[in-house]
Design an enzyme around this catalytic site. Structure first.
Site, PDB file in Angstrom:
ATOM      1  N   ARG A  18      -3.511  -6.352  -2.687  1.00 32.06           N
ATOM      2  CA  ARG A  18      -3.493  -7.191  -1.500  1.00 32.06           C
ATOM      3  C   ARG A  18      -4.102  -8.568  -1.775  1.00 32.06           C
ATOM      4  NH1 ARG A  18      -7.260  -3.196  -1.205  1.00 32.06           N
ATOM      5  NH2 ARG A  18      -9.437  -3.867  -1.003  1.00 32.06           N
ATOM      6  N   HIS A  58      -2.576   7.257  -4.620  1.00 26.60           N
ATOM      7  CA  HIS A  58      -2.687   6.125  -3.696  1.00 26.60           C
ATOM      8  C   HIS A  58      -2.813   4.851  -4.516  1.00 26.60           C
ATOM      9  CE1 HIS A  58      -5.661   3.206  -1.970  1.00 26.60           C
ATOM     10  NE2 HIS A  58      -4.727   3.156  -1.049  1.00 26.60           N
ATOM     11  N   ASN A  92      -2.906   0.288  -3.900  1.00 29.14           N
ATOM     12  CA  ASN A  92      -2.901  -0.831  -2.976  1.00 29.14           C
ATOM     13  C   ASN A  92      -3.215  -2.105  -3.742  1.00 29.14           C
ATOM     14  OD1 ASN A  92      -5.112  -2.596  -1.211  1.00 29.14           O
ATOM     15  ND2 ASN A  92      -3.293  -2.020  -0.050  1.00 29.14           N
ATOM     16  N   SER A 117       0.848  -1.180   0.000  1.00 29.14           N
ATOM     17  CA  SER A 117       0.000   0.000   0.000  1.00 29.14           C
ATOM     18  C   SER A 117       0.886   1.232   0.000  1.00 29.14           C
ATOM     19  CB  SER A 117      -0.909   0.001   1.232  1.00 29.14           C
ATOM     20  OG  SER A 117      -1.793   1.102   1.213  1.00 29.14           O
ATOM     21  N   GLY A 142      -4.919  -4.717  15.737  1.00 26.47           N
ATOM     22  CA  GLY A 142      -3.700  -4.452  16.487  1.00 26.47           C
ATOM     23  C   GLY A 142      -2.492  -4.232  15.601  1.00 26.47           C
ATOM     24  N   GLY A 143      -2.718  -3.676  14.421  1.00 26.74           N
ATOM     25  CA  GLY A 143      -1.622  -3.424  13.504  1.00 26.74           C
ATOM     26  C   GLY A 143      -0.682  -2.338  14.012  1.00 26.74           C
TER      27      GLY A 143
END
Length: 303
Positions: free
Chosen positions: A112, A108, A110, A94, A260-261
């Site tokens: 994935r 931008h 990304n 990203s 929780g990144g």
């Protein structure tokens, strides 16, 4: 169905990050990308690369991550309730590029890959991603080039692909609370698994590989355009819209924070400087007014 090869996806994504950082650093000329390798407490890790205070790019972040966990968060199962309780892996690259010159758009991109597994169920996997362009001062030629490149990346996979993913992009990158598009669009796709792993992976590569050809010519064309305080102030104001979208609507940001990144990597997309002005109104007939009145209205930029 072709076999799922997570290692092959990872190898491609790491190479894509290398290529993008290398070319953008060459264009900037003054700064290179600092690398930051990190581990996620919940599982996995990544490699963030950030260029700051360059000659062309005020801030450019290109991140790779391969993270995993034992429970999907609510944001990931809201529209896929069958995945509640699944373990998961997510791999992606990203990036967000914030130029110094207001005549160069922010961009931008990304790409994935995601896979979820739990006992008694076949692995559920899909690809997603795309790219979009956020100008401050619009140019028809730049918009047309961006969309022509996006269409060319989609065309080998069917004549209906570009129109469908362009429309999805226009709808996704939209600030509902302002009734305003974030930029001039591009491509957005998600939950892509039809056609098998090999074909979907090929599509991901086509999109990832087309990002530099879509963006670099625009940067080269606009990076030396003279500008003054007025243009700079407007750029900082419009960056505020970018921040609003990322913090309120962006799926990747929400997913990263809920799982929780690593906060620094999740928020490296945010610009270094930004401003908000109460009840701002562009001068009628100005280039600033043209941005919202013309360029941010979804349209067919190719024809």
């Amino acid at each position: 169905m072709s076999a799922i090869d997570t290692a092959l996806v990872k190898t491609y994504l790491l190479g894509l990050q290398d290529r993008i950082c290398g070319e953008l650093a060459t264009i900037d000329g003054a700064k290179t990308f600092a690398a930051d390798e990190w581990q996620r407490p919940g599982g996995g890790g990544g490699r963030s690369r950030v260029l700051t205070d360059g000659a062309v790019f005020e801030k450019a972040g290109v991140g790779f991550s391969h993270v995993f966990g034992t429970q999907l968060p609510p944001s990931a199962t809201a529209h896929r309730p069958e995945l509640v309780g699944s373990s998961w892996q997510a791999l992606g690259v990203s990036l967000v590029i914030h130029p110094r010159n207001p005549y160069v758009p922010t961009s931008h991109a990304n790409v994935r890959f995601f896979i979820a597994e739990k006992p008694g169920m076949e692995p559920q996997w899909w690809f997603g991603g795309g790219y979009d362009l956020t100008p401050y001062y619009g140019f028809d030629a730049d918009c047309a080039h961006w969309h022509r490149t996006a269409k060319a990346a989609c065309d080998p996979f069917g004549s209906d692909v570009y129109p469908r993913y362009k429309k999805w992009c226009d709808e996704y990158f939209f600030l509902k609370h302002r009734d305003e598009a974030r930029g001039i669009g591009g491509l957005f796709y998600d939950d892509l698994s039809s056609g098998g792993f090999e074909q979907c992976f090929a599509f991901m590569q086509s999109i990832g590989n087309s990002y530099l050809p879509a963006y670099v010519p625009i940067v080269e064309r606009r990076k030396d355009t003279p500008y003054g305080e007025r243009e700079r102030e407007f750029q900082l104001l419009r960056r505020g819209r970018y921040v609003e979208f990322n913090l309120v609507y962006d799926r990747g940001t929400v997913f990263g924070l809920q799982t929780g990144g690593r906060t620094e990597s999740i928020l490296m997309s945010l610009p270094p400087l930004v401003r908000w002005e109460y009840s701002y109104q562009a001068e009628p007939g100005s280039a600033e007014a043209a941005l919202t009145e013309y360029f941010l209205k979804p349209r067919d930029w190719i024809d």
